[in-house]
Write a protein that holds these residues in place. Structure first.
Motif, short mmCIF file in Angstrom:
data_model
loop_
_atom_site.label_atom_id
_atom_site.label_comp_id
_atom_site.label_asym_id
_atom_site.label_seq_id
_atom_site.Cartn_x
_atom_site.Cartn_y
_atom_site.Cartn_z
N ASP A 70 0.67 -1.17 0.13
CA ASP A 70 0.03 -0.08 -0.03
C ASP A 70 0.98 1.19 0.16
OD1 ASP A 70 -2.44 1.46 0.40
OD2 ASP A 70 -1.61 1.92 2.35
N ARG B 23 -2.96 0.11 -3.80
CA ARG B 23 -3.61 0.28 -2.94
C ARG B 23 -4.98 -0.38 -2.39
NH1 ARG B 23 -2.91 5.69 -1.53
NH2 ARG B 23 -3.46 5.01 0.62
N SER B 24 -5.34 -1.04 -3.44
CA SER B 24 -6.48 -1.80 -3.15
C SER B 24 -5.95 -3.11 -2.30
CB SER B 24 -7.21 -2.39 -4.59
OG SER B 24 -7.85 -1.06 -5.21
N ARG C 147 -5.55 -2.24 1.40
CA ARG C 147 -6.64 -1.81 2.06
C ARG C 147 -6.79 -3.06 3.25
NH1 ARG C 147 -6.59 2.69 2.71
NH2 ARG C 147 -4.49 2.13 2.00
N TYR D 298 -6.86 7.54 8.78
CA TYR D 298 -8.18 7.06 8.66
C TYR D 298 -9.38 7.97 9.37
CZ TYR D 298 -6.49 2.93 6.30
OH TYR D 298 -5.76 2.02 5.77
N SER E 37 -16.72 1.53 5.87
CA SER E 37 -15.71 1.50 4.84
C SER E 37 -16.37 2.39 3.67
CB SER E 37 -15.42 0.27 4.23
OG SER E 37 -14.89 -0.44 5.29
N GLU F 176 -12.32 1.79 -0.25
CA GLU F 176 -11.99 1.37 1.22
C GLU F 176 -12.96 -0.04 1.33
OE1 GLU F 176 -9.91 2.28 3.28
OE2 GLU F 176 -9.52 4.17 2.40
N SER G 184 -11.04 -3.39 2.10
CA SER G 184 -10.70 -3.73 3.19
C SER G 184 -11.44 -4.94 3.90
CB SER G 184 -10.81 -2.43 4.54
OG SER G 184 -12.14 -2.19 4.59
#
Length: 252
Positions: free
Chosen positions: A26, A66-67, A70, A166, A195, A202, A205
């Motif tokens: 990430d 980034r996915s 999460r 966050y 999320s 998000e 996650s």
């Protein structure tokens, strides 16, 4: 390998190592690609505000990284609640989180903004420390709903205004694991809602939940207890060096 590991369940150590790995993935996107490619004026746009083909390729690489990343935060939130349940010295636990929040802040600011002091963003240790403190307060005022609601509201606003990683939603993640640890359906629905409120991306996650649900309740093979604490500022500082001194001279 412990007997619990052989049955297929995941230990706390295994979950933590996985979370550290996806956190690194990430941050590779956040601190290297976004800083040097997606936010670089020379790469961003061509005429008529149309993204260049090169920019779009890096955008999808960053999106993938980034996915995947999460998944890290929910695991750390879950492990924080487990640590809260089992630790014998909550003050020492909180002190360690606060200490590394301070140690990590300069590397974090360098990585996110290339400056040693950047007030618009604070590292995730502040979020985790605040979550631990709130769990202790709620335990102290257990059964007093109005006071508990005020505590959550004040801390939610504090984390958001101070721009902890966050924001206040990170606090809600932690409390969701604490409150619904034995109610999987309710936990999934609540985390999905939180999320989505943070942003549709998000929702990735939630991919961490099948791993968390395989937790076997065991600590697992003992590693250095400060491994994660040290890894966090060190890997961020290394990514900053990569972002600031190596990637800018490469042909992208």
């Amino acid at each position: 390998m412990t007997p619990n590991e052989r049955t297929g369940g995941l230990t706390g150590t295994q979950l933590k190592l996985f979370a550290m790995a996806v956190m690194l993935i990430d941050h590779l996107g956040a601190f290297v690609i976004e800083t040097n490619v997606l936010n670089a004026p020379a790469m961003a746009l061509i005429t008529d505000f149309v993204p260049s083909a090169s920019w779009m390729r890096w955008y999808w690489v960053d999106f993938a990284l980034r996915s995947i990343g999460r998944m890290a935060f929910p695991i750390f939130c879950f492990l924080l609640t487990e640590g809260f349940r089992h630790t014998h010295d909550k003050k020492k636990y909180l002190g360690r989180l606060c200490l590394f929040a301070l140690i990590s802040e300069i590397p974090y600011d360098l990585a996110i903004a290339h400056t040693p002091v950047y007030f618009p963003a604070q590292n995730v240790f502040f979020t985790l420390a605040l979550g631990l403190a709130v769990m202790e307060l709620l335990e102290h005022y257990k059964g007093r709903r109005f006071i508990s609601f005020l505590i959550i509201l004040i801390v939610f606003l504090t984390a958001t205004v101070c721009r902890f990683d966050y924001y206040g939603f990170g606090l809600l993640f932690i409390l969701a694991f604490q409150k619904f640890r034995d109610q999987r359906r309710g936990l999934v629905l609540l985390l999905a809602f939180i999320s989505f409120c943070m942003g549709p991306s998000e929702l990735f996650s939630l991919l961490a939940l099948p791993l968390i649900f395989r937790y076997n309740g065991q600590r697992g093979r003992v590693l250095n207890k400060n491994l994660f604490y040290v890894f966090y500022p060190v890997h961020i500082l290394m990514l900053y060096c990569l972002s600031a001194f190596v990637v800018p001279v490469l042909p992208l």
